[in-house]
Design an enzyme around this catalytic site. Structure first.
Site, mmCIF file in Angstrom:
data_model
loop_
_atom_site.group_PDB
_atom_site.id
_atom_site.type_symbol
_atom_site.label_atom_id
_atom_site.label_comp_id
_atom_site.label_asym_id
_atom_site.label_seq_id
_atom_site.Cartn_x
_atom_site.Cartn_y
_atom_site.Cartn_z
ATOM 1 N N ARG A 1 3.146 -28.276 26.467
ATOM 2 C CA ARG A 1 3.054 -27.039 26.529
ATOM 3 C C ARG A 1 1.941 -26.396 25.979
ATOM 4 N NH1 ARG A 1 9.529 -26.652 26.006
ATOM 5 N NH2 ARG A 1 10.002 -26.367 28.482
ATOM 6 N N ASP B 1 1.484 -9.751 3.653
ATOM 7 C CA ASP B 1 0.416 -9.463 4.266
ATOM 8 C C ASP B 1 -0.990 -9.642 3.907
ATOM 9 O OD1 ASP B 1 2.399 -8.606 6.203
ATOM 10 O OD2 ASP B 1 1.824 -6.530 5.737
ATOM 11 N N ASP C 1 0.795 -1.303 0.037
ATOM 12 C CA ASP C 1 0.089 -0.218 0.092
ATOM 13 C C ASP C 1 0.923 1.064 -0.130
ATOM 14 O OD1 ASP C 1 0.767 -0.621 2.417
ATOM 15 O OD2 ASP C 1 -0.982 0.154 3.514
HETATM 16 O O1 F6P Z 1 4.434 -5.640 5.377
HETATM 17 C C1 F6P Z 1 5.370 -6.659 5.418
HETATM 18 C C2 F6P Z 1 5.797 -6.764 6.700
HETATM 19 O O2 F6P Z 1 6.540 -7.952 7.010
HETATM 20 C C3 F6P Z 1 4.815 -6.820 7.931
HETATM 21 O O3 F6P Z 1 4.030 -8.030 8.067
HETATM 22 C C4 F6P Z 1 5.554 -6.150 9.119
HETATM 23 O O4 F6P Z 1 4.837 -5.654 10.275
HETATM 24 C C5 F6P Z 1 6.414 -5.331 8.655
HETATM 25 O O5 F6P Z 1 6.711 -5.557 7.347
HETATM 26 C C6 F6P Z 1 8.022 -5.435 9.280
HETATM 27 O O6 F6P Z 1 8.892 -4.622 8.574
HETATM 28 P P1 F6P Z 1 10.307 -4.291 8.946
HETATM 29 O O7 F6P Z 1 11.160 -4.964 7.719
HETATM 30 O O8 F6P Z 1 10.475 -2.860 8.982
HETATM 31 O O9 F6P Z 1 10.704 -5.014 10.168
#
Ligand code: F6P
Length: 369
Positions: A185, A150, A126
């Site tokens: 667990r 995502d 996005d």
């Molecule tokens: O949007 C993809 C994603 O992997 C998300 O699922 C996650 O919150 C974010 O990017 C993590 O980004 P970074 O690479 O900044 O840790």
């Protein structure tokens, strides 16, 4: 549809990497070269045009056949990516030491045009596609390709990278069964997904866990612990809970690790919190596993490779047909083009009445609601 006289295009990969990026690059480059166009890759999102001096070999790489040979199955991106250099909100240090967000989108358009580049294929989620939309409004021809593990981009049935992430998460949860059972667990598995629960939902249903916590359904921890206790009462000796990083308790908020200028907030910590709450409430030993960036690595599944190749080739066809300001979208059995504005105006959340949620409920999986 009018046709175009494009001769030189560029490709950028932006935001978090996702398996399939290299397949998109290969398909776009080979398709474009076969039409007699030249193709350049922008280094690290827009870094190659905004900060060219940081790249001794050039911020724009000529993408030849040999450059994209044998990359379809590779994770990552041969161009590099960035989720901290948003041209619309570039972090710029001020004289007083503070950092401000500055719009440098005009610089991107100017720099690309200076290199004779008439059109851009922007591969991203996005954020990256919102940037592409703005560049389109400033006179550059742009076509977007929907990428993100995502799966939260609207107007496409799926984004590439998602299938690989869910497949890997499923394999991980499968592996946790034996250790969970051996130690009696509760295992809590946190997966990425930002503010959408697609990865958690599809992984949790595929592995038929006891509970799935997703941002779209705020949870009550007592409902989760009751579900776990019920399972033990029925004779099971272990339980597994899948938690989306963006999950939130009823009346609560997302668990945010940090927020920097010019960047999206970082989520994290929800799995550990839920694990601690389960252990406190049930007295049962509970462990948390955070799959995190592992979900973004590795070779794309066949499904992701195929849609990535289809998306890349379709992006070039769109430019050839004279389209701009659109995103390639999967609409089985074909791909179609949707306005970037529509694709980026809202996030695609998990619909509460979708059949995957209903299936989970039918199987007795709790959402904590
Ligand atoms: O949007 C993809 C994603 O992997 C998300 O699922 C996650 O919150 C974010 O990017 C993590 O980004 P970074 O690479 O900044 O840790």
């Amino acid at each position: 549809m009018k046709s175009t006289s494009i001769k030189r295009i560029a490709i950028t990969t932006g935001g978090g990497d996702a398996p399939g990026l290299n397949a998109v690059i290969r398909a776009s480059v080979v398709s474009a070269l076969n039409k007699g166009w030249e193709v350049f890759g922008i280094r690290e999102g827009y870094g190659g045009v905004l900060n060219p001096n940081e790249y001794p070999e050039g911020g724009l790489i000529p993408l030849t056949r040999s450059k994209v040979r044998g990359i379809t199955h590779l994770g990552g991106t041969i161009l590099g990516t960035s989720n901290k250099l948003n041209p619309l909100k570039c972090p710029v240090k001020q004289a007083d030491g503070t950092v401000k967000e500055v719009d440098r989108s005009d610089d991107v358009v100017h720099e690309l045009k200076r290199h004779g580049i008439e059109a851009l294929i922007a591969v991203g989620g996005d954020g990256s596609l919102s940037i592409a939309r703005e560049l389109g409004l400033k006179g550059l021809k742009v076509v977007g390709v929907p990428k993100t593990i995502d799966n939260d981009l609207d107007k496409t049935v799926i984004t590439f990278g998602f299938d690989t992430a869910v497949s890997f998460a499923t394999a991980c949860v499968d592996r946790l069964h034996s250790t969970a059972e051996a130690h009696q667990r509760v295992m809590v598995v946190e997966v990425m997904g930002r503010y959408a629960g697609w990865i958690a939902l599809n992984t949790g249903v595929s592995t038929t866990v006891e509970a799935i916590l997703i941002p779209e359904i705020p949870y009550d921890i007592q409902k989760i612990t009751a579900k776990i206790e019920e399972r033990y009462t029925q004779g099971a000796r272990f339980a597994i809970v899948v938690v989306a990083e963006g999950a939130k308790p009823k009346g609560g908020t997302h668990s945010v690790v940090s927020k920097e200028v010019g960047r999206a907030e970082r989520l994290g910590g929800r799995g550990e919190t839920v694990a601690a709450e389960i252990q406190n409430a049930t007295g049962r030993e509970t462990r948390c596993v955070v799959l995190g960036h592992l979900l973004r690595g590795g070779t794309p599944t066949t499904f992701d490779r195929l849609i990535s190749l289809r998306f890349g080739a379709a992006a070039v066809r769109a430019l050839e047909e004279g389209r701009s300001g659109v995103m390639v979208a999967l609409d089985p059995p074909t791909v179609r083009y949707v306005p970037l504005e529509e694709a980026t105006s809202r996030m695609k959340s998990v619909p509460l009445d979708c059949d995957t949620v209903l299936t989970a409920r039918d199987l007795g999986i709790s959402f904590g609601d």
